[in-house]
Design a protein around this motif. Structure first.
Motif, PDB file in Angstrom:
ATOM      1  N   GLU A  68       2.429  -2.175  24.440  1.00 50.84           N
ATOM      2  CA  GLU A  68       0.988  -1.973  24.359  1.00 50.84           C
ATOM      3  C   GLU A  68       0.506  -0.909  25.339  1.00 50.84           C
ATOM      4  OE1 GLU A  68      -1.018  -2.908  22.052  1.00 50.84           O
ATOM      5  OE2 GLU A  68       0.672  -3.891  21.087  1.00 50.84           O
ATOM      6  N   GLU A  69       1.171  -0.816  26.498  1.00 49.66           N
ATOM      7  CA  GLU A  69       0.804   0.217  27.458  1.00 49.66           C
ATOM      8  C   GLU A  69       1.083   1.605  26.898  1.00 49.66           C
ATOM      9  OE1 GLU A  69       2.191   1.721  31.900  1.00 49.66           O
ATOM     10  OE2 GLU A  69       2.151  -0.438  31.462  1.00 49.66           O
ATOM     11  N   LEU A  70       2.212   1.743  26.207  1.00 48.04           N
ATOM     12  CA  LEU A  70       2.544   3.041  25.642  1.00 48.04           C
ATOM     13  C   LEU A  70       1.582   3.425  24.527  1.00 48.04           C
ATOM     14  CD1 LEU A  70       4.906   5.268  25.718  1.00 48.04           C
ATOM     15  CD2 LEU A  70       5.570   4.216  23.567  1.00 48.04           C
ATOM     16  N   PHE A  71       1.204   2.456  23.707  1.00 44.86           N
ATOM     17  CA  PHE A  71       0.339   2.763  22.569  1.00 44.86           C
ATOM     18  C   PHE A  71      -1.112   2.987  22.992  1.00 44.86           C
ATOM     19  CE2 PHE A  71       3.902   1.548  20.018  1.00 44.86           C
ATOM     20  CZ  PHE A  71       3.696   2.140  18.784  1.00 44.86           C
ATOM     21  N   THR A  72      -1.554   2.322  24.029  1.00 45.71           N
ATOM     22  CA  THR A  72      -2.952   2.463  24.440  1.00 45.71           C
ATOM     23  C   THR A  72      -3.161   3.561  25.477  1.00 45.71           C
ATOM     24  OG1 THR A  72      -2.642   0.732  26.113  1.00 45.71           O
ATOM     25  CG2 THR A  72      -3.483   0.050  23.946  1.00 45.71           C
ATOM     26  N   ALA A 100      13.583  20.277  35.629  1.00 47.86           N
ATOM     27  CA  ALA A 100      13.296  19.107  34.801  1.00 47.86           C
ATOM     28  C   ALA A 100      12.764  17.976  35.678  1.00 47.86           C
ATOM     29  CB  ALA A 100      14.550  18.662  34.070  1.00 47.86           C
ATOM     30  N   PRO A 101      11.640  17.380  35.317  1.00 47.01           N
ATOM     31  CA  PRO A 101      11.095  16.291  36.133  1.00 47.01           C
ATOM     32  C   PRO A 101      11.924  15.023  36.005  1.00 47.01           C
ATOM     33  CG  PRO A 101       9.808  16.547  34.128  1.00 47.01           C
ATOM     34  CD  PRO A 101      10.798  17.673  34.146  1.00 47.01           C
ATOM     35  N   ASP A 102      11.977  14.252  37.076  1.00 42.59           N
ATOM     36  CA  ASP A 102      12.667  12.961  37.059  1.00 42.59           C
ATOM     37  C   ASP A 102      11.766  11.917  36.388  1.00 42.59           C
ATOM     38  OD1 ASP A 102      14.889  13.953  38.438  1.00 42.59           O
ATOM     39  OD2 ASP A 102      13.894  13.631  40.376  1.00 42.59           O
ATOM     40  N   LEU A 103      12.387  10.842  35.953  1.00 41.00           N
ATOM     41  CA  LEU A 103      11.641   9.734  35.369  1.00 41.00           C
ATOM     42  C   LEU A 103      11.105   8.876  36.508  1.00 41.00           C
ATOM     43  CD1 LEU A 103      11.051   8.596  32.468  1.00 41.00           C
ATOM     44  CD2 LEU A 103      12.972   7.055  32.834  1.00 41.00           C
ATOM     45  N   CYS A 104       9.802   9.004  36.790  1.00 41.83           N
ATOM     46  CA  CYS A 104       9.188   8.344  37.950  1.00 41.83           C
ATOM     47  C   CYS A 104       8.151   7.319  37.510  1.00 41.83           C
ATOM     48  CB  CYS A 104       8.521   9.382  38.851  1.00 41.83           C
ATOM     49  SG  CYS A 104       9.666  10.583  39.535  1.00 41.83           S
ATOM     50  N   PRO A 105       7.947   6.262  38.296  1.00 38.83           N
ATOM     51  CA  PRO A 105       6.947   5.249  37.950  1.00 38.83           C
ATOM     52  C   PRO A 105       5.540   5.825  37.948  1.00 38.83           C
ATOM     53  CG  PRO A 105       8.470   4.423  39.620  1.00 38.83           C
ATOM     54  CD  PRO A 105       8.713   5.895  39.498  1.00 38.83           C
ATOM     55  N   THR A 106       4.740   5.417  36.960  1.00 41.68           N
ATOM     56  CA  THR A 106       3.334   5.799  36.910  1.00 41.68           C
ATOM     57  C   THR A 106       2.425   4.576  36.873  1.00 41.68           C
ATOM     58  OG1 THR A 106       3.416   5.931  34.500  1.00 41.68           O
ATOM     59  CG2 THR A 106       3.803   7.964  35.708  1.00 41.68           C
ATOM     60  N   SER A 107       3.003   3.399  36.734  1.00 40.35           N
ATOM     61  CA  SER A 107       2.235   2.155  36.740  1.00 40.35           C
ATOM     62  C   SER A 107       3.179   1.045  37.180  1.00 40.35           C
ATOM     63  CB  SER A 107       1.681   1.861  35.337  1.00 40.35           C
ATOM     64  OG  SER A 107       2.740   1.549  34.445  1.00 40.35           O
ATOM     65  N   ALA A 108       2.715  -0.167  37.085  1.00 38.67           N
ATOM     66  CA  ALA A 108       3.545  -1.294  37.504  1.00 38.67           C
ATOM     67  C   ALA A 108       4.795  -1.424  36.649  1.00 38.67           C
ATOM     68  CB  ALA A 108       2.734  -2.583  37.440  1.00 38.67           C
ATOM     69  N   HIS A 109       4.715  -0.980  35.391  1.00 36.24           N
ATOM     70  CA  HIS A 109       5.836  -1.164  34.477  1.00 36.24           C
ATOM     71  C   HIS A 109       6.286   0.120  33.793  1.00 36.24           C
ATOM     72  CE1 HIS A 109       5.176  -5.474  34.917  1.00 36.24           C
ATOM     73  NE2 HIS A 109       3.902  -5.278  34.641  1.00 36.24           N
ATOM     74  N   GLY A 110       5.496   1.184  33.842  1.00 35.25           N
ATOM     75  CA  GLY A 110       5.808   2.388  33.094  1.00 35.25           C
ATOM     76  C   GLY A 110       6.423   3.484  33.945  1.00 35.25           C
ATOM     77  N   LYS A 111       7.163   4.389  33.273  1.00 30.86           N
ATOM     78  CA  LYS A 111       7.761   5.545  33.913  1.00 30.86           C
ATOM     79  C   LYS A 111       7.561   6.755  33.016  1.00 30.86           C
ATOM     80  CE  LYS A 111      11.509   2.823  36.025  1.00 30.86           C
ATOM     81  NZ  LYS A 111      12.991   2.660  36.111  1.00 30.86           N
ATOM     82  N   TYR A 167      13.541  12.652  24.026  1.00 28.75           N
ATOM     83  CA  TYR A 167      13.358  14.012  23.535  1.00 28.75           C
ATOM     84  C   TYR A 167      14.535  14.854  23.995  1.00 28.75           C
ATOM     85  CZ  TYR A 167      11.202  18.480  22.371  1.00 28.75           C
ATOM     86  OH  TYR A 167      10.923  19.723  21.811  1.00 28.75           O
ATOM     87  N   LEU A 168      15.284  15.369  23.042  1.00 35.95           N
ATOM     88  CA  LEU A 168      16.423  16.248  23.296  1.00 35.95           C
ATOM     89  C   LEU A 168      17.392  15.631  24.316  1.00 35.95           C
ATOM     90  CD1 LEU A 168      16.844  18.965  21.859  1.00 35.95           C
ATOM     91  CD2 LEU A 168      16.379  20.086  24.032  1.00 35.95           C
ATOM     92  N   GLY A 169      17.745  14.376  24.084  1.00 35.06           N
ATOM     93  CA  GLY A 169      18.769  13.726  24.882  1.00 35.06           C
ATOM     94  C   GLY A 169      18.301  13.029  26.137  1.00 35.06           C
ATOM     95  N   ARG A 170      17.021  13.166  26.486  1.00 35.34           N
ATOM     96  CA  ARG A 170      16.504  12.543  27.704  1.00 35.34           C
ATOM     97  C   ARG A 170      15.394  11.546  27.388  1.00 35.34           C
ATOM     98  NH1 ARG A 170      17.547  14.843  32.689  1.00 35.34           N
ATOM     99  NH2 ARG A 170      18.784  16.765  32.675  1.00 35.34           N
ATOM    100  N   ILE A 171      15.268  10.529  28.223  1.00 34.46           N
ATOM    101  CA  ILE A 171      14.128   9.618  28.134  1.00 34.46           C
ATOM    102  C   ILE A 171      12.975  10.270  28.892  1.00 34.46           C
ATOM    103  CG2 ILE A 171      13.197   7.390  28.842  1.00 34.46           C
ATOM    104  CD1 ILE A 171      15.925   6.174  28.378  1.00 34.46           C
ATOM    105  N   VAL A 172      11.857  10.512  28.181  1.00 32.48           N
ATOM    106  CA  VAL A 172      10.714  11.175  28.810  1.00 32.48           C
ATOM    107  C   VAL A 172       9.601  10.188  29.184  1.00 32.48           C
ATOM    108  CG1 VAL A 172      11.192  13.378  27.694  1.00 32.48           C
ATOM    109  CG2 VAL A 172       9.694  11.738  26.556  1.00 32.48           C
ATOM    110  N   GLU A 173       9.620   9.013  28.575  1.00 32.37           N
ATOM    111  CA  GLU A 173       8.643   7.990  28.949  1.00 32.37           C
ATOM    112  C   GLU A 173       9.191   6.616  28.603  1.00 32.37           C
ATOM    113  OE1 GLU A 173       3.878   6.830  28.664  1.00 32.37           O
ATOM    114  OE2 GLU A 173       4.654   8.598  27.616  1.00 32.37           O
TER     115      GLU A 173
END
Length: 336
Positions: free
Chosen positions: A244-248, A306-317, A233-239
């Protein structure tokens, strides 16, 4: 680097990469009108890795910077900051990279026969010892992508859009790459033809062990192709998360907004809440989190930093204060 490290090293590593374009008016106009130089940061401090044999997709609205990332990886643009590095192939050398462009109408030379278009990288890189071997390789590539060997004598205008994209894929494969950068390769095609091209690309990945960096705005396409997804989004990776983790279980409000736009066959009349506002101009981005003017759950601090891209699960940020706070609360409850 030993053989084990070569095997496990990612195909592509993008580390803190940014790209700034000078979009200023011509010098004389700026002098006469007393206007300053104008810059736009199309890509801002993004990092990700693409593992060998996988498909890493980047999704987002038009203008978010995803196509700029594709051109940075292939060297069509130089980075303003950061580093892009490639793993090693079977020969121990850095892997070869090729690109499949969005528009098959403009990416093929209309004055050249298809055989010459596909043969050019073979000849330039001297991948075959003789002209007979080169022509045999061209015929083999045409048949690999579902066309006939006799099509080598035709011109691009004699083919449909889907067939031209097959020619583009054959040309990309001619240099024997390990990494293909696909910049919305099906967006200019009809839906039925899109499915054929995507199935072809899946088959080629399985047969040739290819790695894909896939750029798209179509989430249904991305789900069919991807191993891992990054939302821009607007030049940054937000997630960033496995497909399947992203979609669910999407974490970022913008990811949820994108997923809400996908038609639901089981509930076609479901009500989708409209998000306020339009995407901001990259020439004048908002302070803090760029999504906060449109975000339904924005906090006061979202407009300040602006928040940093931080882990929220074993594989996601995720780069979202709200999602990160919710994740920290859930972890604390689980610990208790």
């Amino acid at each position: 680097m030993n053989e084990l490290q070569q095997e496990t090293a990612p195909a592509l590593s993008v580390s803190h990469v940014s790209k700034v374009f000078d979009v200023s008016a011509p010098w004389l106009n700026r002098v006469l009108e007393r206007r300053p130089k104008l810059f736009v940061e199309a890509v801002s401090d993004i990092s990700f890795t693409v593992e060998k044999g996988t498909c890493f997709s980047i999704v987002g609205e038009s203008g978010c910077g995803k196509s700029t990332v594709a051109r940075l990886v292939t060297g069509l643009y130089a980075t303003s900051n950061g580093d892009i590095s490639f793993g090693t192939g079977a020969t121990g050398r850095p892997i070869k990279v090729q690109m499949i462009f969005q528009d098959p109408h403009s990416s093929l030379n209309p004055r050249w026969r298809v055989g010459d278009i596909i043969a050019e990288p073979i000849r330039e890189m001297k991948l075959r010892n003789s002209e007979d071997e080169t022509l045999a390789r061209v015929r083999e590539l045409l048949e690999t992508v579902g066309l006939g060997a006799d099509d080598a004598l035709k011109y691009p205008h004699e083919f449909s859009g889907g067939q031209r994209q097959r020619i583009s894929i054959a040309r990309a494969l001619a240099s024997e790459p390990e990494l293909l950068v696909c910049d919305e390769p099906t967006s200019a095609l009809d839906v039925s033809v899109q499915a054929q091209i995507l199935n072809l690309m899946r088959r080629l990945q399985d047969e040739l062990g290819l790695t894909y960096l896939f750029i798209s705005h179509d989430l249904s396409v991305v789900r069919h192709m991807s191993t891992h997804i990054a939302v821009m989004y607007l030049g940054r990776i937000v997630e960033q998360a496995p497909v399947e983790e992203l979609f669910t279980n999407p974490q970022h409000p913008y990811s949820k907004l994108l997923l809400a736009t996908i038609p639901d066959i089981e509930n076609p009349k479901r009500r989708v809440e409209a998000q306020a506002g339009e995407p901001p101009s990259p020439l004048n981005p908002p302070s803090g989190c760029a999504f906060h003017p449109r975000c339904p759950v924005a906090l006061s601090k979202c407009s300040q930093s602006a928040p940093d891209l931080c882990p929220t699960s074993a594989h996601g940020k995720v780069a979202c204060f709200v999602a990160q706070d919710a994740n920290n609360t859930a972890m604390e409850k689980a610990a208790v």
